[in-house]
Design a protein around this motif. Structure first.
Motif, PDB file in Angstrom:
ATOM      1  N   GLU A 196     -20.068   0.801  86.425  1.00  0.00           N
ATOM      2  CA  GLU A 196     -20.831   1.383  85.318  1.00  0.00           C
ATOM      3  C   GLU A 196     -21.445   2.717  85.725  1.00  0.00           C
ATOM      4  O   GLU A 196     -21.472   3.670  84.939  1.00  0.00           O
ATOM      5  CB  GLU A 196     -21.915   0.411  84.862  1.00  0.00           C
ATOM      6  N   ASP A 197     -21.937   2.779  86.952  1.00  0.00           N
ATOM      7  CA  ASP A 197     -22.530   4.020  87.450  1.00  0.00           C
ATOM      8  C   ASP A 197     -21.481   5.129  87.539  1.00  0.00           C
ATOM      9  O   ASP A 197     -21.742   6.278  87.159  1.00  0.00           O
ATOM     10  CB  ASP A 197     -23.152   3.771  88.824  1.00  0.00           C
ATOM     11  N   ARG A 198     -20.276   4.772  88.026  1.00  0.00           N
ATOM     12  CA  ARG A 198     -19.193   5.765  88.092  1.00  0.00           C
ATOM     13  C   ARG A 198     -18.826   6.251  86.701  1.00  0.00           C
ATOM     14  O   ARG A 198     -18.643   7.448  86.477  1.00  0.00           O
ATOM     15  CB  ARG A 198     -17.965   5.160  88.782  1.00  0.00           C
ATOM     16  N   VAL A 199     -18.732   5.313  85.754  1.00  0.00           N
ATOM     17  CA  VAL A 199     -18.396   5.685  84.373  1.00  0.00           C
ATOM     18  C   VAL A 199     -19.482   6.584  83.797  1.00  0.00           C
ATOM     19  O   VAL A 199     -19.186   7.604  83.161  1.00  0.00           O
ATOM     20  CB  VAL A 199     -18.205   4.416  83.499  1.00  0.00           C
ATOM     21  N   ARG A 200     -20.746   6.222  84.041  1.00  0.00           N
ATOM     22  CA  ARG A 200     -21.870   7.024  83.543  1.00  0.00           C
ATOM     23  C   ARG A 200     -21.842   8.434  84.122  1.00  0.00           C
ATOM     24  O   ARG A 200     -22.021   9.423  83.411  1.00  0.00           O
ATOM     25  CB  ARG A 200     -23.181   6.325  83.891  1.00  0.00           C
ATOM     26  N   ARG A 201     -21.580   8.534  85.443  1.00  0.00           N
ATOM     27  CA  ARG A 201     -21.515   9.866  86.076  1.00  0.00           C
ATOM     28  C   ARG A 201     -20.349  10.682  85.540  1.00  0.00           C
ATOM     29  O   ARG A 201     -20.477  11.886  85.310  1.00  0.00           O
ATOM     30  CB  ARG A 201     -21.407   9.715  87.601  1.00  0.00           C
ATOM     31  N   ARG A 202     -19.200  10.012  85.327  1.00  0.00           N
ATOM     32  CA  ARG A 202     -18.028  10.717  84.786  1.00  0.00           C
ATOM     33  C   ARG A 202     -18.322  11.234  83.382  1.00  0.00           C
ATOM     34  O   ARG A 202     -18.023  12.389  83.058  1.00  0.00           O
ATOM     35  CB  ARG A 202     -16.818   9.780  84.752  1.00  0.00           C
ATOM     36  N   LEU A 203     -18.943  10.404  82.550  1.00  0.00           N
ATOM     37  CA  LEU A 203     -19.285  10.838  81.193  1.00  0.00           C
ATOM     38  C   LEU A 203     -20.283  11.987  81.222  1.00  0.00           C
ATOM     39  O   LEU A 203     -20.181  12.924  80.420  1.00  0.00           O
ATOM     40  CB  LEU A 203     -19.853   9.667  80.382  1.00  0.00           C
ATOM     41  N   GLU A 204     -21.237  11.929  82.140  1.00  0.00           N
ATOM     42  CA  GLU A 204     -22.219  13.012  82.273  1.00  0.00           C
ATOM     43  C   GLU A 204     -21.531  14.315  82.688  1.00  0.00           C
ATOM     44  O   GLU A 204     -21.820  15.381  82.150  1.00  0.00           O
ATOM     45  CB  GLU A 204     -23.290  12.611  83.299  1.00  0.00           C
ATOM     46  N   ARG A 205     -20.594  14.216  83.666  1.00  0.00           N
ATOM     47  CA  ARG A 205     -19.853  15.416  84.080  1.00  0.00           C
ATOM     48  C   ARG A 205     -19.051  15.993  82.926  1.00  0.00           C
ATOM     49  O   ARG A 205     -19.014  17.219  82.733  1.00  0.00           O
ATOM     50  CB  ARG A 205     -18.916  15.077  85.247  1.00  0.00           C
ATOM     51  N   GLU A 206     -18.407  15.113  82.153  1.00  0.00           N
ATOM     52  CA  GLU A 206     -17.615  15.580  81.011  1.00  0.00           C
ATOM     53  C   GLU A 206     -18.515  16.253  79.974  1.00  0.00           C
ATOM     54  O   GLU A 206     -18.159  17.288  79.412  1.00  0.00           O
ATOM     55  CB  GLU A 206     -16.863  14.411  80.373  1.00  0.00           C
ATOM     56  N   ARG A 207     -19.685  15.666  79.728  1.00  0.00           N
ATOM     57  CA  ARG A 207     -20.624  16.248  78.762  1.00  0.00           C
ATOM     58  C   ARG A 207     -21.100  17.628  79.230  1.00  0.00           C
ATOM     59  O   ARG A 207     -21.122  18.588  78.447  1.00  0.00           O
ATOM     60  CB  ARG A 207     -21.827  15.326  78.553  1.00  0.00           C
ATOM     61  N   VAL A 208     -21.432  17.729  80.522  1.00  0.00           N
ATOM     62  CA  VAL A 208     -21.889  19.016  81.072  1.00  0.00           C
ATOM     63  C   VAL A 208     -20.767  20.045  80.979  1.00  0.00           C
ATOM     64  O   VAL A 208     -21.000  21.210  80.628  1.00  0.00           O
ATOM     65  CB  VAL A 208     -22.379  18.832  82.531  1.00  0.00           C
ATOM     66  N   GLU A 209     -19.543  19.625  81.277  1.00  0.00           N
ATOM     67  CA  GLU A 209     -18.396  20.545  81.208  1.00  0.00           C
ATOM     68  C   GLU A 209     -18.169  21.011  79.769  1.00  0.00           C
ATOM     69  O   GLU A 209     -17.931  22.202  79.522  1.00  0.00           O
ATOM     70  CB  GLU A 209     -17.141  19.848  81.758  1.00  0.00           C
ATOM     71  N   GLN A 210     -18.252  20.087  78.807  1.00  0.00           N
ATOM     72  CA  GLN A 210     -18.089  20.452  77.397  1.00  0.00           C
ATOM     73  C   GLN A 210     -19.167  21.443  76.973  1.00  0.00           C
ATOM     74  O   GLN A 210     -18.885  22.431  76.278  1.00  0.00           O
ATOM     75  CB  GLN A 210     -18.169  19.200  76.502  1.00  0.00           C
ATOM     76  N   GLU A 211     -20.395  21.202  77.412  1.00  0.00           N
ATOM     77  CA  GLU A 211     -21.503  22.098  77.075  1.00  0.00           C
ATOM     78  C   GLU A 211     -21.278  23.485  77.686  1.00  0.00           C
ATOM     79  O   GLU A 211     -21.499  24.503  77.036  1.00  0.00           O
ATOM     80  CB  GLU A 211     -22.811  21.495  77.587  1.00  0.00           C
ATOM     81  N   ARG A 212     -20.820  23.507  78.935  1.00  0.00           N
ATOM     82  CA  ARG A 212     -20.557  24.791  79.613  1.00  0.00           C
ATOM     83  C   ARG A 212     -19.456  25.563  78.889  1.00  0.00           C
ATOM     84  O   ARG A 212     -19.571  26.771  78.654  1.00  0.00           O
ATOM     85  CB  ARG A 212     -20.163  24.537  81.071  1.00  0.00           C
ATOM     86  N   GLU A 232     -17.810  29.914  75.199  1.00  0.00           N
ATOM     87  CA  GLU A 232     -17.164  30.308  73.937  1.00  0.00           C
ATOM     88  C   GLU A 232     -18.146  31.095  73.069  1.00  0.00           C
ATOM     89  O   GLU A 232     -17.780  32.128  72.500  1.00  0.00           O
ATOM     90  CB  GLU A 232     -16.728  29.021  73.232  1.00  0.00           C
ATOM     91  N   GLU A 233     -19.398  30.634  72.983  1.00  0.00           N
ATOM     92  CA  GLU A 233     -20.410  31.350  72.204  1.00  0.00           C
ATOM     93  C   GLU A 233     -20.672  32.733  72.789  1.00  0.00           C
ATOM     94  O   GLU A 233     -20.802  33.712  72.044  1.00  0.00           O
ATOM     95  CB  GLU A 233     -21.711  30.550  72.169  1.00  0.00           C
ATOM     96  N   LEU A 234     -20.752  32.814  74.106  1.00  0.00           N
ATOM     97  CA  LEU A 234     -20.984  34.096  74.765  1.00  0.00           C
ATOM     98  C   LEU A 234     -19.825  35.055  74.499  1.00  0.00           C
ATOM     99  O   LEU A 234     -20.039  36.240  74.216  1.00  0.00           O
ATOM    100  CB  LEU A 234     -21.176  33.884  76.268  1.00  0.00           C
ATOM    101  N   LYS A 235     -18.613  34.524  74.541  1.00  0.00           N
ATOM    102  CA  LYS A 235     -17.427  35.344  74.277  1.00  0.00           C
ATOM    103  C   LYS A 235     -17.449  35.868  72.841  1.00  0.00           C
ATOM    104  O   LYS A 235     -17.195  37.051  72.602  1.00  0.00           O
ATOM    105  CB  LYS A 235     -16.173  34.503  74.519  1.00  0.00           C
ATOM    106  N   LYS A 236     -17.785  35.000  71.882  1.00  0.00           N
ATOM    107  CA  LYS A 236     -17.860  35.418  70.483  1.00  0.00           C
ATOM    108  C   LYS A 236     -18.942  36.474  70.285  1.00  0.00           C
ATOM    109  O   LYS A 236     -18.748  37.448  69.550  1.00  0.00           O
ATOM    110  CB  LYS A 236     -18.132  34.222  69.581  1.00  0.00           C
ATOM    111  N   GLU A 237     -20.080  36.282  70.949  1.00  0.00           N
ATOM    112  CA  GLU A 237     -21.174  37.245  70.835  1.00  0.00           C
ATOM    113  C   GLU A 237     -20.759  38.610  71.384  1.00  0.00           C
ATOM    114  O   GLU A 237     -21.035  39.643  70.772  1.00  0.00           O
ATOM    115  CB  GLU A 237     -22.395  36.713  71.588  1.00  0.00           C
TER     116      GLU A 237
END
Length: 138
Positions: free
Chosen positions: A52-68, A73-78
């Motif tokens: 569960e901890d590995r899954v939680r960390r993987r989901l957190e990494r994916e969320r951070v990557e999506q946010e980045r 993309e927003e910076l590029k558009k700006e």
């Protein structure tokens, strides 16, 4: 045979030992299962927690990557919008400069034509000169 060693480790009299053998065997058998089951259960719980901890960390990494990626993309558009605005401003100022130069050129051409017309009129005859001076003075 393990249960025999355990049973012998329990302090009791020989007569009591004879009476209690069957009961002890039945008592010891579930306790061994419980300790083995408890150990396996603890291992399974630990394994489940780690998974569960590995899954939680993987989901957190994916969320951070999506946010980045979204921020990039927003910076590029700006930046693209800033570039378009800059180009529009530059083009507009160049067009205005060209229109101003065209207007000055037209006024200069009109002035040249007027001066050339007056000079050719002066050379052609002296009588027209006072009339053109009167128009200028008026």
């Amino acid at each position: 045979m393990n249960h025999m060693k355990r049973f012998q480790g329990i302090p009791m009299s020989k007569s009591m030992r004879g009476l209690c053998k069957e009961e002890d065997y039945t008592f010891l058998a579930p306790s061994e299962k419980i300790t083995v089951g408890t150990a396996q259960g603890a291992l399974e719980d630990d394994w489940r927690d780690k998974k569960e901890d590995r899954v939680r960390r993987r989901l957190e990494r994916e969320r951070v990557e999506q946010e980045r990626l979204r921020e990039m993309e927003e910076l590029k558009k700006e930046k693209e919008q800033q570039w378009r605005t800059h180009v529009e401003t530059l083009t507009s100022s160049q067009e205005k400069t060209l229109q101003d130069r065209l207007a000055r050129l037209r006024r200069f051409r009109e002035f040249q034509k007027k001066v050339l017309g007056e000079e050719s009129g002066m050379e052609g005859g002296g009588a027209n000169q006072p009339a053109s001076h009167q128009d200028v003075d008026s």
